[in-house]
Scaffold this motif. Structure first.
Motif, PDB file in Angstrom:
ATOM      1  N   ASN A  33       8.527  49.320  16.201  1.00 26.86           N
ATOM      2  CA  ASN A  33       8.903  47.723  16.550  1.00 26.86           C
ATOM      3  C   ASN A  33      10.346  46.661  16.379  1.00 26.86           C
ATOM      4  O   ASN A  33      10.354  45.759  16.228  1.00 26.86           O
ATOM      5  N   ASP A  58      11.541  43.255   8.718  1.00 29.40           N
ATOM      6  CA  ASP A  58      12.232  42.911   9.541  1.00 29.40           C
ATOM      7  C   ASP A  58      12.669  42.063   9.803  1.00 29.40           C
ATOM      8  O   ASP A  58      11.949  41.303   9.197  1.00 29.40           O
ATOM      9  N   THR A  77       2.664  44.428  26.056  1.00 26.23           N
ATOM     10  CA  THR A  77       3.641  44.983  25.295  1.00 26.23           C
ATOM     11  C   THR A  77       5.061  43.590  25.786  1.00 26.23           C
ATOM     12  O   THR A  77       4.417  43.087  27.425  1.00 26.23           O
ATOM     13  N   SER A  78       5.789  43.470  25.489  1.00 25.65           N
ATOM     14  CA  SER A  78       7.049  42.511  25.745  1.00 25.65           C
ATOM     15  C   SER A  78       7.858  43.192  26.735  1.00 25.65           C
ATOM     16  O   SER A  78       9.126  43.206  26.997  1.00 25.65           O
ATOM     17  N   LYS A  79       8.230  44.732  26.641  1.00 23.25           N
ATOM     18  CA  LYS A  79       9.264  45.986  26.502  1.00 23.25           C
ATOM     19  C   LYS A  79       8.763  46.273  28.491  1.00 23.25           C
ATOM     20  O   LYS A  79       9.468  47.154  29.233  1.00 23.25           O
ATOM     21  N   GLY A  96       2.400  49.182  24.601  1.00 22.21           N
ATOM     22  CA  GLY A  96       1.963  48.481  23.959  1.00 22.21           C
ATOM     23  C   GLY A  96       0.302  48.618  23.359  1.00 22.21           C
ATOM     24  O   GLY A  96      -0.324  48.624  23.552  1.00 22.21           O
ATOM     25  N   LEU A  99       0.028  48.588  17.879  1.00 22.67           N
ATOM     26  CA  LEU A  99      -0.355  47.039  16.899  1.00 22.67           C
ATOM     27  C   LEU A  99      -2.149  47.342  17.038  1.00 22.67           C
ATOM     28  O   LEU A  99      -2.793  47.110  16.204  1.00 22.67           O
TER      29      LEU A  99
HETATM   30  P1  ADP Z   1       4.971  48.203  21.776  1.00 27.63           P
HETATM   31  O1  ADP Z   1       6.336  48.161  21.259  1.00 27.63           O
HETATM   32  O2  ADP Z   1       4.860  49.366  23.147  1.00 27.63           O
HETATM   33  O3  ADP Z   1       5.714  46.861  23.116  1.00 27.63           O
HETATM   34  P2  ADP Z   1       3.616  47.524  19.989  1.00 27.63           P
HETATM   35  O4  ADP Z   1       1.879  46.968  20.283  1.00 27.63           O
HETATM   36  O5  ADP Z   1       4.303  48.376  19.415  1.00 27.63           O
HETATM   37  O6  ADP Z   1       3.727  47.525  21.818  1.00 27.63           O
HETATM   38  O7  ADP Z   1       3.982  45.812  20.057  1.00 27.63           O
HETATM   39  C1  ADP Z   1       3.031  45.049  21.133  1.00 27.63           C
HETATM   40  C2  ADP Z   1       4.227  43.878  20.833  1.00 27.63           C
HETATM   41  O8  ADP Z   1       3.910  42.914  20.130  1.00 27.63           O
HETATM   42  C3  ADP Z   1       5.480  44.431  21.644  1.00 27.63           C
HETATM   43  O9  ADP Z   1       6.052  44.469  22.765  1.00 27.63           O
HETATM   44  C4  ADP Z   1       6.774  43.551  21.022  1.00 27.63           C
HETATM   45  O10 ADP Z   1       6.612  41.880  22.226  1.00 27.63           O
HETATM   46  C5  ADP Z   1       5.423  42.599  19.633  1.00 27.63           C
HETATM   47  N1  ADP Z   1       5.809  43.267  18.533  1.00 27.63           N
HETATM   48  C6  ADP Z   1       5.706  43.974  17.754  1.00 27.63           C
HETATM   49  N2  ADP Z   1       6.567  43.929  16.257  1.00 27.63           N
HETATM   50  C7  ADP Z   1       7.190  43.143  16.139  1.00 27.63           C
HETATM   51  C8  ADP Z   1       8.484  42.699  15.868  1.00 27.63           C
HETATM   52  N3  ADP Z   1       8.401  43.426  14.418  1.00 27.63           N
HETATM   53  N4  ADP Z   1       8.808  41.840  16.013  1.00 27.63           N
HETATM   54  C9  ADP Z   1       8.879  41.276  16.672  1.00 27.63           C
HETATM   55  N5  ADP Z   1       8.252  41.802  18.736  1.00 27.63           N
HETATM   56  C10 ADP Z   1       6.921  42.244  17.613  1.00 27.63           C
END
Ligand code: ADP
Ligand code: MG
Length: 595
Positions: A33, A58, A77-79, A96, A99
């Motif tokens: 992340n 980070d 997720t934002s991805k 997503g 977390l």
């Molecule tokens: P994914 O990485 O598959 O999108 P995660 O559950 O790991 O799913 O994270 C969910 C969302 O939280 C991410 O898509 C991102 O937008 C945000 N996020 C998580 N960790 C960070 C981080 N260290 N810095 C910025 N945004 C984060």
């Protein structure tokens, strides 16, 4: 129990099991992340092997105030927007799940501020439920702290490995990402002790020195290559053949910046060392493979460690060729002064120490008369040849082959086993048996490649009787044996008539030689490694090569050296042992205190 829909919390815990297996999985997800958030500095602190506390900080772009809660929802997720996006995904995460999964099995505190916002958010969750949330001042970026992992999943908790195992695993994971992202500065501390730090210089070599240790890195060779279309490329470092390990765990592959496990691609590396390494020994390598994102499916496995390629064969061959070429080109003569012991994890070995001596001892150390081995060439031309520098037969002959070693001057012999020579760069000590094996092997392979030009020595009435299982093995491999010069014919039950043997064995007892080959056949062919023919050829060369303990005349030594100088791979014997040790003028001067 009546059927009912599981509570969200239970569903989340079950799902978490797939993604979060152990503490290092948490580190992996949090680091991914941070990388996806464009961080240039990632700091990881772990206590108690991750059971007590794990924190990843980070300086990436952070999470906006309005999205902090959403980030911990499942499948948030934002991805990724549409399923189509999956085919060209550029981020490490996209499911997503991380977390939400981490939060459901631990206590999490997140402190984050988005780059474009003035204030940040701190939020605490317990078992996935939001406990507290407030606005805080914080630097741009994200800090996630995970405590009491698996506190509510006793089954998982019970299966946690020993603290040291988890610590090691976490270090491995951090190393991997540091290697994959040389321009990001990583810092790892465990129980308040710094265990790893990378410089973030952007140079793979710098990270490798930090991750593998300087001594190990010094013996690695840079490789690069690509396919004809320029679509697939590989870049990285691979170990010089004298560095090898008992397993392939140090073959690290990264595809588009993602560490992957892929047996077939690791095998491409192993195969590139064919004849340079003994069976059962493996190289180390760190390879960065780049290919168009649509050529690789990363959505095969929840932890994304396994991927699927559209054209695995093309990648295999790019890797195999790049590594092979480099080893052949650059493998340096091992130096007497390369540390014989391992750096780093202490698992490195060099064949030049005890094991090697043991191997030598296992060989025939009988002192043969100097005149004996020149007979190892085909009889038919022996009679007409004077005993001169061609007395060591079967070297690479025909048109002059390119020189692969500097011209070496023979000084003498030590222990009836090693030839002392001098070259422009100092002293070279040559293992006569290993060197001769290499010479014979290349000659034989060249002849073999030309098909059917294997010189044979015809025998009159030799038979060999074997126990049934061995006879069966021979029976099964008659064609392969024939192809390399052994003419055998069934001659009643479990008995064979030996019509011919490869000419270089004309002076050996055919029964003994065939016995040796049966051994080799019994071990069998390792998948994809050598063909049976190659195995037999290696065995033949070992038989035919001049033994350790054989006193050689100056001309004989000269002949071995001249031929070795033009071998394709003069530094190792076909079984992967070194043929020579080198001591430079500088090293000599240092040893004698002149420097
Ligand atoms: P994914 O990485 O598959 O999108 P995660 O559950 O790991 O799913 O994270 C969910 C969302 O939280 C991410 O898509 C991102 O937008 C945000 N996020 C998580 N960790 C960070 C981080 N260290 N810095 C910025 N945004 C984060
Ligand atoms: Mg993620």
């Amino acid at each position: 129990m009546p059927i009912h829909v599981l509570a969200d919390q239970v569903v989340a815990q079950i799902a978490a099991g797939e993604v979060i297996e152990r503490p290092s999985s948490v580190i992996k997800e949090l680091v991914e992340n941070a990388l996806d958030a464009g961080a240039s500095n990632i700091r990881i602190s772990v206590d108690g092997g991750g059971r007590r506390m794990m924190r990843v900080s980070d300086d990436g772009y952070g999470i906006t105030t309005s999205e902090v809660e959403l980030a911990f929802a499942r499948h948030a997720t934002s991805k990724l927007q549409t399923a189509d996006d999956l085919s060209h995904i550029q981020t490490l995460g996209f499911r997503g799940e991380a977390l939400a999964s981490i939060a459901s099995v631990s206590h999490v505190t997140v402190t984050t501020r988005h780059r474009d916002e003035a204030s940040g958010t701190q939020m605490r969750l317990e078992g996935g439920r939001i406990d507290t949330r407030r606005s805080v001042g914080a630097p741009a970026g994200t800090v996630i702290t995970v405590e009491n992992l698996f506190y509510n999943t006793p089954a998982r908790f019970k299966f946690l490995k020993a603290e040291n195992t988890e610590k090691r695993q976490i270090a491995i994971v951090v190393n991997r990402y540091a290697i994959a992202y040389p321009h990001v500065r990583f810092f790892l501390e465990q129980d308040e002790r710094e265990v790893f730090r990378s410089s973030g210089s952007g140079e793979l070599a710098d990270v490798l020195v930090a991750a593998l240790g300087l001594d190990t890195f010094r013996d690695m060779l840079e490789i690069s290559g690509q396919d004809e279309a320029g679509q697939i490329s590989v870049y990285g470092y691979t170990s010089a053949p004298h560095m090898h390990r008992a397993d392939r765990s140090r073959i690290m592959l990264f595809v588009n910046g993602r560490w992957v496990q892929d047996t077939s691609l690791s095998y491409a590396v192993v195969q590139a060392y064919h004849t340079f390494l003994m069976t059962g020994r493996y190289p180390s390598a760190v390879l960065m493979i780049s290919l168009p994102p649509q050529e690789v499916d990363v959505n095969v496995h929840p932890t994304k460690a396994e991927v699927r390629f559209q054209n695995p064969n093309a990648i295999f061959s790019v890797i195999q060729r790049a590594v092979r070429r480099t080893i052949i080109d650059l493998a340096q003569t091992p130096s007497l002064h390369t540390p014989g012991r391992a750096s780093g994890d202490g698992q490195w070995t060099r064949p030049s120490d005890d094991s090697r001596r043991a191997m030598q001892m296992g060989m025939d150390l009988r002192l043969e008369s100097p005149g004996q081995f020149p007979h190892q060439r085909p009889r038919h031309d022996y009679e007409n040849t004077e005993r001169d520098s061609t007395a060591i037969p079967y070297g690479p002959t025909g048109p002059e082959r390119p020189r692969t070693l500097p011209m070496l001057r023979v000084i003498g012999q030590v222990g009836a086993s090693y030839i002392v020579t001098e070259g422009p760069a100092g002293m070279y000590l040559i293992d006569q048996h290993a060197a001769h094996e290499r010479i014979l092997y290349e000659q034989f392979m060249a002849d073999y490649a030309k098909q059917g030009t294997i010189a044979q020595y015809t025998l009159s009435t030799q038979t060999i009787e074997l126990p049934a299982p061995e006879a069966h093995l021979i029976e099964e491999n008659l064609d392969a044996l024939q192809a390399v010069g052994f003419g055998l014919e069934s001659f009643g039950t479990n008995t064979f008539l030996i019509r011919s043997v490869p000419a270089m064995l004309s002076d050996h007892s055919p029964v003994e030689v065939i016995g040796g080959i049966i051994n080799e056949l019994e071990i069998g062919k390792e998948p994809g490694q050598a063909t049976i023919e190659e195995k037999i050829i290696k065995r033949v060369c070992r038989h035919a090569a001049v033994k350790a303990g054989t006193v050689l005349s100056h001309d004989e030594m000269q002949s071995i050296i001249r031929q070795l100088e033009r071998c394709d791979s003069p530094h190792t014997c076909p079984h992967g042992r070194p043929t020579m040790l080198h001591m430079s003028g500088d090293q000599l001067a240092r040893e004698f205190g002149r420097k």
